[in-house]
Design a protein around this motif. Structure first.
Motif, PDB file in Angstrom:
ATOM      1  N   ALA A  13      17.329 -21.268   1.082  1.00 10.18           N
ATOM      2  CA  ALA A  13      16.595 -20.006   0.958  1.00 10.18           C
ATOM      3  C   ALA A  13      15.666 -19.816   2.161  1.00 10.18           C
ATOM      4  O   ALA A  13      15.461 -18.685   2.613  1.00 10.18           O
ATOM      5  N   VAL A  14      15.115 -20.913   2.679  1.00 16.23           N
ATOM      6  CA  VAL A  14      14.305 -20.844   3.904  1.00 16.23           C
ATOM      7  C   VAL A  14      15.166 -20.323   5.051  1.00 16.23           C
ATOM      8  O   VAL A  14      14.730 -19.465   5.828  1.00 16.23           O
ATOM      9  N   LEU A  67       7.792 -21.527  11.108  1.00 12.08           N
ATOM     10  CA  LEU A  67       6.592 -22.115  10.507  1.00 12.08           C
ATOM     11  C   LEU A  67       6.014 -21.212   9.412  1.00 12.08           C
ATOM     12  O   LEU A  67       5.602 -21.691   8.359  1.00 12.08           O
ATOM     13  N   GLY A  68       5.989 -19.912   9.668  1.00 12.11           N
ATOM     14  CA  GLY A  68       5.487 -18.980   8.653  1.00 12.11           C
ATOM     15  C   GLY A  68       6.342 -18.979   7.400  1.00 12.11           C
ATOM     16  O   GLY A  68       5.827 -18.987   6.279  1.00 12.11           O
ATOM     17  N   VAL A  69       7.655 -18.985   7.586  1.00 16.37           N
ATOM     18  CA  VAL A  69       8.569 -18.994   6.437  1.00 16.37           C
ATOM     19  C   VAL A  69       8.417 -20.294   5.645  1.00 16.37           C
ATOM     20  O   VAL A  69       8.357 -20.277   4.408  1.00 16.37           O
ATOM     21  N   VAL A  70       8.303 -21.422   6.337  1.00 15.12           N
ATOM     22  CA  VAL A  70       8.136 -22.703   5.642  1.00 15.12           C
ATOM     23  C   VAL A  70       6.803 -22.725   4.889  1.00 15.12           C
ATOM     24  O   VAL A  70       6.735 -23.215   3.755  1.00 15.12           O
ATOM     25  N   LEU A  71       5.741 -22.188   5.489  1.00 16.37           N
ATOM     26  CA  LEU A  71       4.453 -22.121   4.789  1.00 16.37           C
ATOM     27  C   LEU A  71       4.581 -21.343   3.476  1.00 16.37           C
ATOM     28  O   LEU A  71       4.118 -21.799   2.427  1.00 16.37           O
ATOM     29  N   ALA A 133       9.743 -12.452  -0.559  1.00 13.24           N
ATOM     30  CA  ALA A 133      10.650 -11.833  -1.533  1.00 13.24           C
ATOM     31  C   ALA A 133      11.963 -12.609  -1.606  1.00 13.24           C
ATOM     32  O   ALA A 133      12.472 -12.887  -2.698  1.00 13.24           O
ATOM     33  N   VAL A 134      12.503 -12.980  -0.458  1.00 18.05           N
ATOM     34  CA  VAL A 134      13.744 -13.761  -0.430  1.00 18.05           C
ATOM     35  C   VAL A 134      13.537 -15.114  -1.091  1.00 18.05           C
ATOM     36  O   VAL A 134      14.332 -15.538  -1.936  1.00 18.05           O
ATOM     37  N   LEU A 135      12.453 -15.788  -0.714  1.00 19.98           N
ATOM     38  CA  LEU A 135      12.176 -17.115  -1.281  1.00 19.98           C
ATOM     39  C   LEU A 135      11.897 -17.047  -2.779  1.00 19.98           C
ATOM     40  O   LEU A 135      12.333 -17.918  -3.533  1.00 19.98           O
ATOM     41  N   GLY A 136      11.182 -16.015  -3.206  1.00 20.67           N
ATOM     42  CA  GLY A 136      10.909 -15.846  -4.628  1.00 20.67           C
ATOM     43  C   GLY A 136      12.175 -15.558  -5.426  1.00 20.67           C
ATOM     44  O   GLY A 136      12.329 -16.014  -6.562  1.00 20.67           O
TER      45      GLY A 136
END
Length: 139
Positions: A13-14, A67-71, A133-136
């Motif tokens: 998903a990341v 980095l932002g997406v992983v956070l 939204a994607v990760l959720g």
């Protein structure tokens, strides 16, 4: 730091969120997006564009984006956030406060046009909201 649990991250998903946000950024700063206005407000000349090292620019963009997406991916389960809407809100808040705040501080001291800060802050807020939204939805 028990709340940081990389095992709770859905890494595929990341990857999807990274691609979605990178495509969004490509459009945002494209000639059909805000690039012409951003460039004019920041007084970037054609010579500046020719002299720019695009490998460094895109490499830095990709690293910062990842980095932002992983956070966001780490914080969503740590905060008990569920669903795409909760992820969207989490990502938007992080983009606005952390990245937007950094733009305001650095661009203010650098004397950059406030419109540049607004364009960059809106990009980061929407980009991390999309990531959230994607990760959720997928996490």
């Amino acid at each position: 730091m028990d709340w940081i649990d990389f095992g709770a991250v859905t890494w595929w998903a990341v990857a999807v969120a990274f691609v979605v946000t990178f495509i969004f950024g490509w459009f945002w700063y494209s000639p059909r997006g805000f690039f012409p206005l951003w460039r004019r407000l920041d007084k970037i000349s054609e010579q500046d564009m020719q002299d720019a090292n695009m490998g460094i620019a895109f490499g830095g963009t990709a690293a910062g984006n990842l980095l932002g997406v992983v956070l966001v991916a780490v914080l969503i389960p740590a905060l008990g956030i569920e669903g795409w809407l909760g992820g969207l809100a989490c990502g938007a808040l992080l983009g606005l406060v952390l990245r937007g705040g950094a733009h305001a501080i650095h661009n203010g001291f650098a004397g950059r046009h406030p419109g540049v800060t607004l364009i960059d802050t809106a990009h980061d807020t929407i980009g991390l909201a999309l990531a959230g939204a994607v990760l959720g939805a997928l996490g």
